[in-house]
Design a protein around this motif. Structure first.
Motif, PDB file in Angstrom:
ATOM      1  N   PHE A 249      22.406  10.591  82.015  1.00  0.00           N
ATOM      2  CA  PHE A 249      21.091  11.241  82.042  1.00  0.00           C
ATOM      3  C   PHE A 249      20.294  10.735  83.247  1.00  0.00           C
ATOM      4  CE2 PHE A 249      22.386  11.609  77.634  1.00  0.00           C
ATOM      5  CZ  PHE A 249      22.017  12.916  77.331  1.00  0.00           C
ATOM      6  N   PHE A 250      19.741  11.693  83.988  1.00  0.00           N
ATOM      7  CA  PHE A 250      18.938  11.382  85.168  1.00  0.00           C
ATOM      8  C   PHE A 250      17.463  11.664  84.873  1.00  0.00           C
ATOM      9  CE2 PHE A 250      23.142  12.711  86.602  1.00  0.00           C
ATOM     10  CZ  PHE A 250      23.490  11.680  87.472  1.00  0.00           C
ATOM     11  N   LYS A 251      16.581  10.953  85.568  1.00  0.00           N
ATOM     12  CA  LYS A 251      15.142  11.111  85.344  1.00  0.00           C
ATOM     13  C   LYS A 251      14.415  11.353  86.661  1.00  0.00           C
ATOM     14  CE  LYS A 251      14.483   6.102  85.624  1.00  0.00           C
ATOM     15  NZ  LYS A 251      14.060   4.881  84.921  1.00  0.00           N
ATOM     16  N   ASN A 252      13.269  12.005  86.559  1.00  0.00           N
ATOM     17  CA  ASN A 252      12.350  12.097  87.690  1.00  0.00           C
ATOM     18  C   ASN A 252      11.115  11.263  87.358  1.00  0.00           C
ATOM     19  OD1 ASN A 252      10.877  13.668  85.861  1.00  0.00           O
ATOM     20  ND2 ASN A 252      11.579  15.606  86.752  1.00  0.00           N
ATOM     21  N   ASP A 253      10.002  11.519  88.006  1.00  0.00           N
ATOM     22  CA  ASP A 253       8.803  10.713  87.763  1.00  0.00           C
ATOM     23  C   ASP A 253       8.159  11.013  86.415  1.00  0.00           C
ATOM     24  OD1 ASP A 253       9.074   9.497  90.213  1.00  0.00           O
ATOM     25  OD2 ASP A 253       7.742  10.912  91.248  1.00  0.00           O
ATOM     26  N   ILE A 254       8.608  12.088  85.774  1.00  0.00           N
ATOM     27  CA  ILE A 254       7.965  12.509  84.534  1.00  0.00           C
ATOM     28  C   ILE A 254       8.846  12.287  83.310  1.00  0.00           C
ATOM     29  CG2 ILE A 254       6.929  14.482  83.322  1.00  0.00           C
ATOM     30  CD1 ILE A 254       6.322  15.653  86.104  1.00  0.00           C
ATOM     31  N   ARG A 255      10.113  12.667  83.408  1.00  0.00           N
ATOM     32  CA  ARG A 255      10.974  12.632  82.223  1.00  0.00           C
ATOM     33  C   ARG A 255      12.436  12.735  82.631  1.00  0.00           C
ATOM     34  NH1 ARG A 255      13.166  17.634  81.494  1.00  0.00           N
ATOM     35  NH2 ARG A 255      12.022  19.456  82.278  1.00  0.00           N
TER      36      ARG A 255
ATOM     37  N   VAL B 105      28.518  23.871  89.933  1.00  0.00           N
ATOM     38  CA  VAL B 105      29.197  22.743  89.288  1.00  0.00           C
ATOM     39  C   VAL B 105      29.786  21.887  90.394  1.00  0.00           C
ATOM     40  CG1 VAL B 105      31.097  22.038  87.788  1.00  0.00           C
ATOM     41  CG2 VAL B 105      29.701  24.041  87.194  1.00  0.00           C
ATOM     42  N   SER B 106      29.479  20.589  90.385  1.00  0.00           N
ATOM     43  CA  SER B 106      29.931  19.714  91.476  1.00  0.00           C
ATOM     44  C   SER B 106      30.357  18.362  90.935  1.00  0.00           C
ATOM     45  CB  SER B 106      28.812  19.499  92.501  1.00  0.00           C
ATOM     46  OG  SER B 106      28.459  20.700  93.138  1.00  0.00           O
ATOM     47  N   GLU B 107      31.360  17.783  91.599  1.00  0.00           N
ATOM     48  CA  GLU B 107      31.704  16.379  91.371  1.00  0.00           C
ATOM     49  C   GLU B 107      30.828  15.540  92.284  1.00  0.00           C
ATOM     50  OE1 GLU B 107      36.223  15.907  90.114  1.00  0.00           O
ATOM     51  OE2 GLU B 107      36.042  16.896  92.064  1.00  0.00           O
ATOM     52  N   LYS B 108      30.212  14.498  91.730  1.00  0.00           N
ATOM     53  CA  LYS B 108      29.255  13.719  92.502  1.00  0.00           C
ATOM     54  C   LYS B 108      29.477  12.229  92.248  1.00  0.00           C
ATOM     55  CE  LYS B 108      25.376  15.559  93.426  1.00  0.00           C
ATOM     56  NZ  LYS B 108      23.993  16.073  93.471  1.00  0.00           N
ATOM     57  N   SER B 109      28.811  11.400  93.025  1.00  0.00           N
ATOM     58  CA  SER B 109      28.903   9.955  92.846  1.00  0.00           C
ATOM     59  C   SER B 109      27.567   9.326  93.186  1.00  0.00           C
ATOM     60  CB  SER B 109      30.015   9.368  93.719  1.00  0.00           C
ATOM     61  OG  SER B 109      29.754   9.591  95.089  1.00  0.00           O
ATOM     62  N   TYR B 110      27.284   8.211  92.517  1.00  0.00           N
ATOM     63  CA  TYR B 110      26.016   7.502  92.701  1.00  0.00           C
ATOM     64  C   TYR B 110      26.262   6.004  92.612  1.00  0.00           C
ATOM     65  CZ  TYR B 110      24.360  12.085  91.099  1.00  0.00           C
ATOM     66  OH  TYR B 110      24.162  13.430  90.937  1.00  0.00           O
ATOM     67  N   SER B 111      25.410   5.261  93.252  1.00  0.00           N
ATOM     68  CA  SER B 111      25.404   3.817  93.068  1.00  0.00           C
ATOM     69  C   SER B 111      24.999   3.506  91.636  1.00  0.00           C
ATOM     70  CB  SER B 111      24.426   3.156  94.041  1.00  0.00           C
ATOM     71  OG  SER B 111      24.211   1.803  93.683  1.00  0.00           O
ATOM     72  N   LEU B 112      25.605   2.490  91.059  1.00  0.00           N
ATOM     73  CA  LEU B 112      25.234   2.092  89.702  1.00  0.00           C
ATOM     74  C   LEU B 112      23.774   1.671  89.605  1.00  0.00           C
ATOM     75  CD1 LEU B 112      28.398   0.069  88.606  1.00  0.00           C
ATOM     76  CD2 LEU B 112      27.652   2.272  87.699  1.00  0.00           C
ATOM     77  N   SER B 113      23.213   1.275  90.721  1.00  0.00           N
ATOM     78  CA  SER B 113      21.816   0.838  90.734  1.00  0.00           C
ATOM     79  C   SER B 113      20.847   1.969  91.066  1.00  0.00           C
ATOM     80  CB  SER B 113      21.638  -0.299  91.747  1.00  0.00           C
ATOM     81  OG  SER B 113      21.982   0.133  93.060  1.00  0.00           O
ATOM     82  N   ASN B 114      21.326   3.198  91.148  1.00  0.00           N
ATOM     83  CA  ASN B 114      20.474   4.331  91.481  1.00  0.00           C
ATOM     84  C   ASN B 114      19.335   4.442  90.467  1.00  0.00           C
ATOM     85  OD1 ASN B 114      19.421   7.078  91.691  1.00  0.00           O
ATOM     86  ND2 ASN B 114      21.201   7.491  92.997  1.00  0.00           N
ATOM     87  N   SER B 115      18.106   4.415  90.943  1.00  0.00           N
ATOM     88  CA  SER B 115      16.942   4.398  90.054  1.00  0.00           C
ATOM     89  C   SER B 115      16.735   5.720  89.315  1.00  0.00           C
ATOM     90  CB  SER B 115      15.683   4.054  90.854  1.00  0.00           C
ATOM     91  OG  SER B 115      15.450   5.026  91.852  1.00  0.00           O
ATOM     92  N   ALA B 116      17.425   6.771  89.758  1.00  0.00           N
ATOM     93  CA  ALA B 116      17.290   8.057  89.078  1.00  0.00           C
ATOM     94  C   ALA B 116      18.127   8.135  87.801  1.00  0.00           C
ATOM     95  CB  ALA B 116      17.687   9.189  90.019  1.00  0.00           C
ATOM     96  N   ILE B 117      19.017   7.159  87.592  1.00  0.00           N
ATOM     97  CA  ILE B 117      19.833   7.144  86.375  1.00  0.00           C
ATOM     98  C   ILE B 117      19.039   6.464  85.266  1.00  0.00           C
ATOM     99  CG2 ILE B 117      21.941   6.332  85.282  1.00  0.00           C
ATOM    100  CD1 ILE B 117      23.261   6.382  88.048  1.00  0.00           C
ATOM    101  N   ASP B 118      18.796   7.210  84.189  1.00  0.00           N
ATOM    102  CA  ASP B 118      18.062   6.631  83.063  1.00  0.00           C
ATOM    103  C   ASP B 118      18.988   5.863  82.136  1.00  0.00           C
ATOM    104  OD1 ASP B 118      15.410   6.655  81.431  1.00  0.00           O
ATOM    105  OD2 ASP B 118      16.966   7.199  79.975  1.00  0.00           O
TER     106      ASP B 118
END
Length: 202
Positions: free
Chosen positions: A52-58, A93-106
């Motif tokens: 689950f990803f978050k923005n500044d609101i939810r 639909v896309s395969e993606k990758s993120y750093s484990l420390s990405n602040s957008a990951i809730d």
């Protein structure tokens, strides 16, 4: 709804709902809350988790974790687009990758995979707190039936346990060895020609 759709395609409607903690929901904050209510929301991912990803609101976007390394989490997401940023309305639909420390990951919702995992049994006699049961393969066990095993006859109830003591089966009375630890515990008794009860040999 991409994640819900994937789960339905893979497991069917009923099991998919159970894996997703009981409900389908297009509103991602609700989907995350279902996991939280069950104590299945985590900060450390595993493959198969719902991210689950978050923005500044939810919470605003979701996907499925496909791989985790020491520094990265890999996902597949619907309604997104390629690129390193979180795209909650990309139309692809896309395969993606993120750093484990990405602040957008809730966080990560973890399905209870026991809902769909097939247990593996040890063939032969098995014992637990409810009694003796017999696995005839790695995936099945006897239940609601008579079986002759090693020359002795047993009856297994609907739960798969070998019965003991006096039992009424199909309207007739039978007696099975009730003593725990007896070498032929649960085996059927029969009467000899003199009416003496002996363990039956078949």
């Amino acid at each position: 709804m991409f994640v819900d759709w994937c789960f339905v395609q893979a497991f069917g409607n009923g099991p998919a709902k159970e894996l997703l903690c009981g409900k389908f929901d297009a509103y991602t904050p609700n989907s995350a809350q279902y996991y939280k209510n069950k104590g299945q929301y985590n900060k450390i991912p595993q493959p198969g988790d719902q991210v689950f990803f978050k923005n500044d609101i939810r919470i605003c976007h979701t996907g499925i974790v496909t791989k985790v390394t020491g520094t990265m989490v890999y996902t597949i997401e619907g309604n997104t687009s390629a690129g390193g940023a979180v795209i909650p309305n990309g139309g692809a639909v896309s395969e993606k990758s993120y750093s484990l420390s990405n602040s957008a990951i809730d966080g990560y919702g973890r399905p209870d995979w026991n809902v769909v995992l097939q247990p593996e049994y040890t063939p032969g006699w098995n014992h637990d707190n409810n009694g003796w049961w017999y696995a005839d393969s790695k995936t099945t066990y006897h239940k609601s039936c008579w079986q002759i095993i090693n020359g002795h006859k047993y009856y297994f109830n609907p739960d798969g346990y070998a019965v003991t003591g006096w039992q009424v089966i199909d309207g007739r009375d039978f007696y099975f060895e009730p003593r725990a630890g007896h070498p032929l515990e649960c085996a059927l008794y029969v009467s000899d020609r003199d009416g003496v009860q002996v363990l039956g040999a078949f």
